[in-house]
Design a protein around this motif. Sequence first.
Motif, short mmCIF file in Angstrom:
data_model
loop_
_atom_site.label_atom_id
_atom_site.label_comp_id
_atom_site.label_asym_id
_atom_site.label_seq_id
_atom_site.Cartn_x
_atom_site.Cartn_y
_atom_site.Cartn_z
N GLU A 220 129.16 37.45 89.11
CA GLU A 220 130.39 37.47 88.32
C GLU A 220 130.22 38.24 87.02
O GLU A 220 131.09 39.01 86.63
N GLN B 83 137.42 39.01 88.74
CA GLN B 83 138.32 39.40 89.82
C GLN B 83 137.57 39.94 91.03
O GLN B 83 137.83 39.54 92.16
N LEU B 84 136.64 40.86 90.81
CA LEU B 84 135.89 41.42 91.93
C LEU B 84 134.96 40.39 92.56
O LEU B 84 134.75 40.42 93.78
N SER B 85 134.41 39.50 91.76
CA SER B 85 133.49 38.51 92.33
C SER B 85 134.20 37.56 93.28
O SER B 85 133.56 36.96 94.14
N ASN B 86 135.51 37.45 93.16
CA ASN B 86 136.28 36.60 94.07
C ASN B 86 136.54 37.26 95.42
O ASN B 86 136.88 36.58 96.38
N VAL B 87 136.42 38.58 95.51
CA VAL B 87 136.75 39.28 96.75
C VAL B 87 135.57 40.02 97.38
O VAL B 87 135.71 40.62 98.43
N CYS B 88 134.42 39.99 96.72
CA CYS B 88 133.25 40.65 97.29
C CYS B 88 131.99 39.92 96.84
O CYS B 88 132.00 39.21 95.84
N LYS B 89 130.93 40.11 97.63
CA LYS B 89 129.66 39.47 97.27
C LYS B 89 128.51 40.30 97.82
O LYS B 89 128.66 41.02 98.81
N PHE C 208 139.52 46.88 97.56
CA PHE C 208 138.63 46.64 96.43
C PHE C 208 137.38 47.51 96.47
O PHE C 208 136.52 47.39 95.60
N VAL D 190 132.87 43.04 101.39
CA VAL D 190 134.16 43.09 100.70
C VAL D 190 135.23 42.53 101.63
O VAL D 190 135.34 42.95 102.77
N LYS D 191 136.02 41.58 101.14
CA LYS D 191 137.07 40.94 101.95
C LYS D 191 138.22 41.89 102.25
O LYS D 191 138.83 41.83 103.30
N ASP D 192 138.54 42.77 101.30
CA ASP D 192 139.69 43.67 101.44
C ASP D 192 139.24 45.08 101.05
O ASP D 192 138.74 45.29 99.95
#
Length: 72
Positions: free
Chosen positions: A31, A37-43, A61, A56-58
């Motif tokens: 994070e 914001q990015l940490s919520n959609v990728c790891k 991003f 990446v979920k989407d």
Amino acid sequence: MKPLQESLIGALKSVKLGSLASVVKINSEWESIVGEQLSNVCKPAYIHKRTLVVDVKDPAFMEPLEYGRVQI
């Protein structure tokens, strides 16, 4: 059917513990590295040949990640 222990030993033979430790450290700081914001959609997923692979979920991003690639 293989016992779980045997399967885990086989899987871990291909994992370099230095890479695994690096991913764990990166994950714990993710994070602060990429922002909330990015940490919520990728790891971070794993390291392949000294390259961090990010899940990446989407695909939308990918652009902000690509933009911050050098900084990350």
